[in-house]
Design a protein around this motif. Structure first.
Motif, PDB file in Angstrom:
ATOM      1  N   LEU A   1     -39.861 -59.111 -24.402  1.00 39.76           N
ATOM      2  CA  LEU A   1     -40.738 -60.172 -24.910  1.00 39.76           C
ATOM      3  C   LEU A   1     -41.767 -60.581 -23.861  1.00 39.76           C
ATOM      4  CD1 LEU A   1     -38.119 -62.335 -26.809  1.00 39.76           C
ATOM      5  CD2 LEU A   1     -39.892 -60.874 -27.808  1.00 39.76           C
ATOM      6  N   ARG A   2     -41.387 -60.569 -22.599  1.00 38.42           N
ATOM      7  CA  ARG A   2     -42.325 -60.897 -21.515  1.00 38.42           C
ATOM      8  C   ARG A   2     -43.481 -59.896 -21.524  1.00 38.42           C
ATOM      9  NH1 ARG A   2     -38.847 -61.833 -17.190  1.00 38.42           N
ATOM     10  NH2 ARG A   2     -38.947 -64.052 -17.586  1.00 38.42           N
ATOM     11  N   GLN A   3     -43.174 -58.623 -21.735  1.00 38.58           N
ATOM     12  CA  GLN A   3     -44.220 -57.598 -21.806  1.00 38.58           C
ATOM     13  C   GLN A   3     -45.141 -57.824 -23.003  1.00 38.58           C
ATOM     14  OE1 GLN A   3     -45.053 -55.201 -19.621  1.00 38.58           O
ATOM     15  NE2 GLN A   3     -43.548 -56.193 -18.318  1.00 38.58           N
ATOM     16  N   ARG A   4     -44.568 -58.241 -24.110  1.00 37.57           N
ATOM     17  CA  ARG A   4     -45.371 -58.440 -25.330  1.00 37.57           C
ATOM     18  C   ARG A   4     -46.259 -59.673 -25.243  1.00 37.57           C
ATOM     19  NH1 ARG A   4     -45.331 -55.620 -29.549  1.00 37.57           N
ATOM     20  NH2 ARG A   4     -45.371 -57.322 -31.030  1.00 37.57           N
ATOM     21  N   THR A   5     -45.914 -60.616 -24.377  1.00 36.19           N
ATOM     22  CA  THR A   5     -46.715 -61.825 -24.264  1.00 36.19           C
ATOM     23  C   THR A   5     -47.689 -61.768 -23.090  1.00 36.19           C
ATOM     24  OG1 THR A   5     -45.004 -62.919 -22.947  1.00 36.19           O
ATOM     25  CG2 THR A   5     -44.947 -63.288 -25.321  1.00 36.19           C
ATOM     26  N   MET A   6     -47.666 -60.668 -22.331  1.00 32.54           N
ATOM     27  CA  MET A   6     -48.559 -60.523 -21.174  1.00 32.54           C
ATOM     28  C   MET A   6     -49.963 -60.157 -21.613  1.00 32.54           C
ATOM     29  SD  MET A   6     -46.333 -58.425 -18.411  1.00 32.54           S
ATOM     30  CE  MET A   6     -47.261 -58.821 -16.958  1.00 32.54           C
ATOM     31  N   GLU A   7     -50.888 -60.275 -20.679  1.00 31.46           N
ATOM     32  CA  GLU A   7     -52.245 -59.798 -20.888  1.00 31.46           C
ATOM     33  C   GLU A   7     -52.190 -58.287 -21.111  1.00 31.46           C
ATOM     34  OE1 GLU A   7     -55.194 -61.657 -20.523  1.00 31.46           O
ATOM     35  OE2 GLU A   7     -53.946 -63.444 -20.446  1.00 31.46           O
TER      36      GLU A   7
ATOM     37  N   CYS B   1     -38.625 -67.055 -29.587  1.00 34.96           N
ATOM     38  CA  CYS B   1     -37.466 -66.391 -28.972  1.00 34.96           C
ATOM     39  C   CYS B   1     -37.641 -66.359 -27.452  1.00 34.96           C
ATOM     40  CB  CYS B   1     -37.316 -64.992 -29.543  1.00 34.96           C
ATOM     41  SG  CYS B   1     -35.843 -64.126 -28.994  1.00 34.96           S
ATOM     42  N   PHE B   2     -38.838 -66.031 -26.994  1.00 29.68           N
ATOM     43  CA  PHE B   2     -39.137 -65.998 -25.565  1.00 29.68           C
ATOM     44  C   PHE B   2     -38.901 -67.369 -24.932  1.00 29.68           C
ATOM     45  CE2 PHE B   2     -42.153 -66.617 -22.074  1.00 29.68           C
ATOM     46  CZ  PHE B   2     -41.826 -65.563 -21.247  1.00 29.68           C
TER      47      PHE B   2
ATOM     48  N   GLY C   1     -33.238 -66.549 -18.245  1.00 35.67           N
ATOM     49  CA  GLY C   1     -34.513 -66.960 -17.670  1.00 35.67           C
ATOM     50  C   GLY C   1     -34.520 -66.966 -16.151  1.00 35.67           C
ATOM     51  N   ALA C   2     -33.366 -67.083 -15.522  1.00 32.51           N
ATOM     52  CA  ALA C   2     -33.276 -67.128 -14.059  1.00 32.51           C
ATOM     53  C   ALA C   2     -32.661 -65.859 -13.467  1.00 32.51           C
ATOM     54  CB  ALA C   2     -32.452 -68.343 -13.637  1.00 32.51           C
ATOM     55  N   GLN C   3     -32.241 -64.929 -14.310  1.00 32.20           N
ATOM     56  CA  GLN C   3     -31.571 -63.727 -13.816  1.00 32.20           C
ATOM     57  C   GLN C   3     -32.571 -62.736 -13.231  1.00 32.20           C
ATOM     58  OE1 GLN C   3     -29.374 -62.575 -17.328  1.00 32.20           O
ATOM     59  NE2 GLN C   3     -27.592 -63.764 -16.711  1.00 32.20           N
ATOM     60  N   GLN C   4     -32.072 -61.909 -12.321  1.00 28.88           N
ATOM     61  CA  GLN C   4     -32.880 -60.866 -11.698  1.00 28.88           C
ATOM     62  C   GLN C   4     -32.186 -59.532 -11.885  1.00 28.88           C
ATOM     63  OE1 GLN C   4     -33.274 -62.044  -7.634  1.00 28.88           O
ATOM     64  NE2 GLN C   4     -34.539 -63.821  -8.115  1.00 28.88           N
TER      65      GLN C   4
END
Length: 147
Positions: free
Chosen positions: A47-53, A72-73, A82-85
């Motif tokens: 989802l982070r990729q889909r919301t990026m520029e 959902c994001f 949200g805090a995991q790496q």
């Protein structure tokens, strides 16, 4: 007019209807059939990729994110995901191998980040017969440190 329901049409493609253009039929090939379970962290990354520029995205973005994707994001950002790496998750997976947890149990631990022995008992089937108290404490310490 023929319409085919498309479940996946290339990386990052949305669900939707695709009109047939050649003789009323379209041939599609399944590239990956249910590769396995996906953690909240992995979903958040997609989802982070889909919301990026678009110029920063790894996958081509066919359209702006759907409102449900944004919701959902936003929700997943409020969860432990949200805090995991990625590095910590890989280390966690390595460290929990001696516990002989199932894939579903491990996924539940990653997604929920238990903070008490009661939560461990709820997430690990037959926990009282499979794990000793010190193992449960070690599992909680790993979750606190790495998740």
């Amino acid at each position: 007019q023929c319409v085919v329901r498309v479940l996946a049409w290339g990386p990052g493609a949305p669900l939707g209807n695709l009109p047939c253009s050649v003789g009323g039929t379209t041939t599609m090939k399944v590239l990956c059939a249910n590769e396995g379970l996906m953690s909240n962290f992995e979903l958040l990354e997609v989802l982070r990729q889909r919301t990026m520029e678009p110029e920063h995205a790894l996958l081509p973005v066919v359209h702006d994110p759907f409102p449900t994707e944004l919701q959902c994001f936003e929700h997943l950002m409020k969860t432990p995901a949200g805090a995991q790496q990625k590095e910590n998750l890989q280390k966690f997976l390595k460290e929990v191998q001696p516990f002989n947890l199932t894939a579903a149990e491990t996924l539940s631990l990653i997604n929920l980040k238990p903070t008490s022995d009661v939560e461990i008992h709820l997430l690990v089937e037959d926990c009282e017969s499979r794990m000793k108290d010190d193992e449960i404490e070690k599992l909680l310490a790993l979750a606190e440190e790495l998740l």
